[in-house]
Design a protein around this motif. Structure first.
Motif, PDB file in Angstrom:
ATOM      1  N   LEU A  58       0.826  -1.204   0.000  1.00 15.90           N
ATOM      2  CA  LEU A  58       0.000   0.000   0.000  1.00 15.90           C
ATOM      3  C   LEU A  58       0.865   1.262   0.000  1.00 15.90           C
ATOM      4  O   LEU A  58       0.376   2.359  -0.252  1.00 15.90           O
ATOM      5  CB  LEU A  58      -0.929   0.015   1.221  1.00 15.90           C
ATOM      6  CG  LEU A  58      -2.000  -1.074   1.267  1.00 15.90           C
ATOM      7  CD1 LEU A  58      -2.751  -1.026   2.601  1.00 15.90           C
ATOM      8  CD2 LEU A  58      -2.975  -0.939   0.109  1.00 15.90           C
ATOM      9  N   MET A  59       2.166   1.104   0.306  1.00 11.16           N
ATOM     10  CA  MET A  59       3.069   2.242   0.351  1.00 11.16           C
ATOM     11  C   MET A  59       3.544   2.591  -1.064  1.00 11.16           C
ATOM     12  O   MET A  59       3.939   1.719  -1.826  1.00 11.16           O
ATOM     13  CB  MET A  59       4.268   1.938   1.263  1.00 11.16           C
ATOM     14  CG  MET A  59       5.087   3.165   1.633  1.00 11.16           C
ATOM     15  SD  MET A  59       6.415   2.791   2.814  1.00 11.16           S
ATOM     16  CE  MET A  59       5.457   2.359   4.286  1.00 11.16           C
ATOM     17  N   CYS A 186       1.355   9.531  -1.085  1.00  9.20           N
ATOM     18  CA  CYS A 186       1.377   8.168  -0.547  1.00  9.20           C
ATOM     19  C   CYS A 186       0.100   7.906   0.253  1.00  9.20           C
ATOM     20  O   CYS A 186      -0.207   8.633   1.198  1.00  9.20           O
ATOM     21  CB  CYS A 186       2.601   7.949   0.336  1.00  9.20           C
ATOM     22  SG  CYS A 186       2.730   6.275   1.013  1.00  9.20           S
ATOM     23  N   ASP A 187      -0.629   6.869  -0.115  1.00  8.58           N
ATOM     24  CA  ASP A 187      -1.893   6.550   0.548  1.00  8.58           C
ATOM     25  C   ASP A 187      -1.742   5.501   1.640  1.00  8.58           C
ATOM     26  O   ASP A 187      -2.742   4.933   2.098  1.00  8.58           O
ATOM     27  CB  ASP A 187      -2.905   6.035  -0.496  1.00  8.58           C
ATOM     28  CG  ASP A 187      -3.294   7.106  -1.488  1.00  8.58           C
ATOM     29  OD1 ASP A 187      -3.335   8.287  -1.103  1.00  8.58           O
ATOM     30  OD2 ASP A 187      -3.538   6.770  -2.675  1.00  8.58           O
ATOM     31  N   TYR A 188      -0.522   5.234   2.066  1.00 11.99           N
ATOM     32  CA  TYR A 188      -0.331   4.234   3.115  1.00 11.99           C
ATOM     33  C   TYR A 188      -1.137   4.642   4.348  1.00 11.99           C
ATOM     34  O   TYR A 188      -1.101   5.809   4.764  1.00 11.99           O
ATOM     35  CB  TYR A 188       1.158   4.106   3.465  1.00 11.99           C
ATOM     36  CG  TYR A 188       1.461   2.915   4.334  1.00 11.99           C
ATOM     37  CD1 TYR A 188       1.424   1.629   3.801  1.00 11.99           C
ATOM     38  CD2 TYR A 188       1.778   3.066   5.680  1.00 11.99           C
ATOM     39  CE1 TYR A 188       1.689   0.520   4.594  1.00 11.99           C
ATOM     40  CE2 TYR A 188       2.044   1.970   6.475  1.00 11.99           C
ATOM     41  CZ  TYR A 188       2.001   0.698   5.932  1.00 11.99           C
ATOM     42  OH  TYR A 188       2.255  -0.393   6.722  1.00 11.99           O
ATOM     43  N   PRO A 189      -1.885   3.719   4.959  1.00 13.43           N
ATOM     44  CA  PRO A 189      -2.857   4.110   5.996  1.00 13.43           C
ATOM     45  C   PRO A 189      -2.259   4.559   7.322  1.00 13.43           C
ATOM     46  O   PRO A 189      -2.974   5.127   8.140  1.00 13.43           O
ATOM     47  CB  PRO A 189      -3.703   2.838   6.183  1.00 13.43           C
ATOM     48  CG  PRO A 189      -2.886   1.727   5.636  1.00 13.43           C
ATOM     49  CD  PRO A 189      -2.031   2.302   4.559  1.00 13.43           C
ATOM     50  N   CYS A 196      13.232   2.817  10.815  1.00 17.73           N
ATOM     51  CA  CYS A 196      13.368   1.361  10.892  1.00 17.73           C
ATOM     52  C   CYS A 196      12.042   0.696  10.537  1.00 17.73           C
ATOM     53  O   CYS A 196      12.020  -0.379   9.925  1.00 17.73           O
ATOM     54  CB  CYS A 196      13.820   0.953  12.292  1.00 17.73           C
ATOM     55  SG  CYS A 196      14.373  -0.755  12.435  1.00 17.73           S
ATOM     56  N   GLY A 197      10.934   1.333  10.895  1.00 20.17           N
ATOM     57  CA  GLY A 197       9.621   0.798  10.547  1.00 20.17           C
ATOM     58  C   GLY A 197       9.406   0.771   9.045  1.00 20.17           C
ATOM     59  O   GLY A 197       8.867  -0.198   8.499  1.00 20.17           O
ATOM     60  N   VAL A 198       9.850   1.824   8.350  1.00 21.48           N
ATOM     61  CA  VAL A 198       9.732   1.850   6.889  1.00 21.48           C
ATOM     62  C   VAL A 198      10.619   0.758   6.284  1.00 21.48           C
ATOM     63  O   VAL A 198      10.211   0.044   5.364  1.00 21.48           O
ATOM     64  CB  VAL A 198      10.110   3.235   6.333  1.00 21.48           C
ATOM     65  CG1 VAL A 198      10.064   3.234   4.803  1.00 21.48           C
ATOM     66  CG2 VAL A 198       9.168   4.310   6.879  1.00 21.48           C
ATOM     67  N   GLY A 199      11.851   0.603   6.820  1.00 18.33           N
ATOM     68  CA  GLY A 199      12.725  -0.470   6.356  1.00 18.33           C
ATOM     69  C   GLY A 199      12.117  -1.840   6.586  1.00 18.33           C
ATOM     70  O   GLY A 199      12.232  -2.743   5.744  1.00 18.33           O
TER      71      GLY A 199
END
Length: 564
Positions: A58-59, A186-189, A196-199
């Protein structure tokens, strides 16, 4: 401190939760204050886990990132994992290196030097990649503003994937993929992931493409939890789920480096507070006092003896860091007084000899004395470098944007940022920043705020009530431990000052129709006389457990006391 109640949720929401969950009105109200309005939301809140993680695809650009990494792995390309030198950055690099190393031997890491390269993607790092024939750089916790650096890399045949969570500028780097949930398109919820979370979402996507079970991701969660705690991101939604899973991993099966830190510190991690105050400062100390590579070496150690040796060195770095930031904080406070700047709307201080690795901590320390936006400068080569910290309710990043023409570069969040400028612009920046802040900050933001969830009677406090409150954990920003206020409190026994410097207050209190309950007020020793008043007092507190001589009992942790 200014006491303030959280907004009152709609009565119909509270009533619905009382009926559907069979909980007390107080519990229902606490849930509603945290955005929990339905049975399903409450179920998800009380049972955080794998099923609540969002689909990584979704990212924006996730498919492009996965395609490029897959190609690099299949072709045996050299991949350089690049990250910032703080906890979020070094944890990200260790995590991505561990994962990619399980699929290829052509993986290396790069952490920029805080003193010679500074924050973010450096040209020196790209030169290193070029000299060593790396064709792909994965940048973690940095890169969202690296327009020129990505172009420089492209000219040398090096592709970039950016995994960042900082606010983008008006233009994005021309990378193969830019993963940042804060991108406008970006429609990521969930928008509040740390670097680190994105990684981790990239790793999740890579594993999902291979149709592997989510359980394969468990070994990386101790690092994700450490980064979330250190970066002070909201502990809501996906962050809260990742933190809950990460603490389980730390408690049950931590990597050797994290286990070694606990052994050398003589304490174990079982809560967010332990992550924030035990793990994070020690991992951060490596990048502050020596080099972020030391933290990566610790976190990627597979041998326990090697990990223990790294942890011992890092324990010493942390001790040195504590002494250094204490000394600089005192010097900065003296500077404020000498310049007669106690009444300004901002704190801006500078000394060329201050240690660059601790000025962020010093800025936070100064806010404890002068509660206002704070900038601490030191010399960094031929430039001045600064760490910026803000107070609740004031967007310091927006304020810095209005000083952009005076700075070489800046970046960060609403409440924390970093910047560099030419020494000739220091005084102009100091005055501009003061003007911008003084014209836009509210009186409320200049006074520390104590946010209260609910007025409560001591008779409502019971073991069952506390068991339910414990399930609100993991606690952190935007999901704090519930805070209560009670009126008409009286002492059950004489209050007493405790601690080596008698700065804490030990109380046993009662209310009409309630049993007495013990409490401790850290830093409230000067409230002894107020608490001893025959007319009673009111107090703000949270609930905690006291473990003593093998016995466990509920206690109040007082945050403030006022006269009736």
């Amino acid at each position: 401190m200014r006491w303030k109640f959280r907004p009152e949720p709609p009565k119909e929401t509270i009533e619905r939760l009382v009926n559907e969950l069979s909980v007390s009105t107080i519990i229902a109200k606490l849930l509603a204050q945290r955005g929990i309005e339905t049975y399903q939301q409450a179920k998800d809140f009380f049972r955080p886990g794998w099923d609540q993680l969002h689909d990584p695809f979704l990212m924006k650009d996730m498919d492009k990132a996965v395609d490029r990494v897959d190609t690099a792995l299949k072709k045996g390309e050299n991949i350089l994992v690049y990250g910032d030198y703080d906890v979020d950055g070094t944890s990200s690099v260790a995590m991505m290196f561990d994962y990619l190393s399980s699929r290829s031997e052509q993986i290396a890491t790069y952490i920029p030097d805080r003193y010679t390269e500074g924050y973010g993607v450096s040209l020196a790092g790209i030169d290193y990649a070029s000299d060593n024939e790396f064709s792909l750089i994965i940048a973690l916790d940095c890169g969202i503003k690296a327009i020129e650096q990505v172009k420089y890399a492209e000219d040398q045949g090096i592709d970039f994937i950016i995994c960042d969570h900082h606010l983008p500028g008006n233009q994005l780097p021309d990378a193969v993929a830019v993963l940042d949930p804060k991108r406008g398109d970006c429609d990521y919820p969930y928008k509040e992931l740390c670097g680190c979370g994105v990684g981790f979402k990239l790793i999740q996507a890579l594993e999902q493409r291979e149709e592997r079970p989510k359980s394969h991701l468990s070994p990386y969660l101790d690092l994700v939890a450490t980064a979330i705690g250190a970066d002070i991101v909201p502990l809501t939604g996906e962050n809260r789920n990742l933190m809950a899973l990460g603490i389980q991993q730390i408690m049950n099966n931590p990597r050797p480096g994290i286990k070694a830190v606990q052994i050398k510190a003589g304490r174990t991690v079982s809560s967010v507070s332990d992550v924030v105050f035990l793990l994070a400062p020690r991992i951060n100390a490596a990048g502050r006092m020596k080099h972020g590579n030391e933290a990566v070496r610790l976190l990627t150690s597979t041998d326990m003896d090697a990990a223990l040796q790294c942890a011992e060195e890092i324990e010493q770095f942390n001790k040195d860091r504590k002494e250094t930031d204490k000394e600089i904080s005192l010097q900065a406070l003296d500077q404020i007084e000498e310049l007669g700047e106690q009444q300004r709307a901002t704190t801006v201080v500078f000394d060329p000899n201050w240690h660059k690795g601790v000025i962020g901590i010093v800025a936070s320390r100064l806010i404890e004395t002068y509660y206002r936006p704070t900038v601490v400068f030191t010399q960094s080569g031929d430039k001045l470098a600064a760490s910026v910290r803000s107070v609740k309710g004031f967007d310091v990043h927006h304020a810095l944007e209005q000083c952009a023409d005076l700075m070489v570069q800046f970046g960060g969040h609403k409440y924390a940022a970093g910047l560099t400028l030419d020494p000739k612009n220091y005084q102009a920046f100091k005055e501009r920043f003061e003007k911008v802040v003084s014209e836009s900050i509210t009186e409320e933001s200049m006074e520390p705020e104590l946010l209260i969830d609910e007025l409560i009677h001591l008779g409502d406090i019971s073991p069952k009530f506390y068991r339910i409150l414990k399930q609100f954990a993991p606690f952190g920003p935007s999901n704090g431990r519930p805070v209560f206020v009670s009126d008409n409190l009286r002492l059950n026994n004489p209050a007493r000052q405790v601690g080596a410097d008698r700065s804490h207050l030990k109380l046993s209190v009662r209310q009409t129709n309630s049993d007495p309950i013990e409490g401790i007020g850290f830093g409230l020793g000067d409230k002894l006389e107020l608490a001893s008043s025959e007319t009673g007092f009111q107090a703000v507190f949270s609930l905690d457990e006291n473990h003593w001589n093998g016995q466990t009992s509920l206690q109040l942790k007082f945050k403030d006391i006022k006269a009736l």
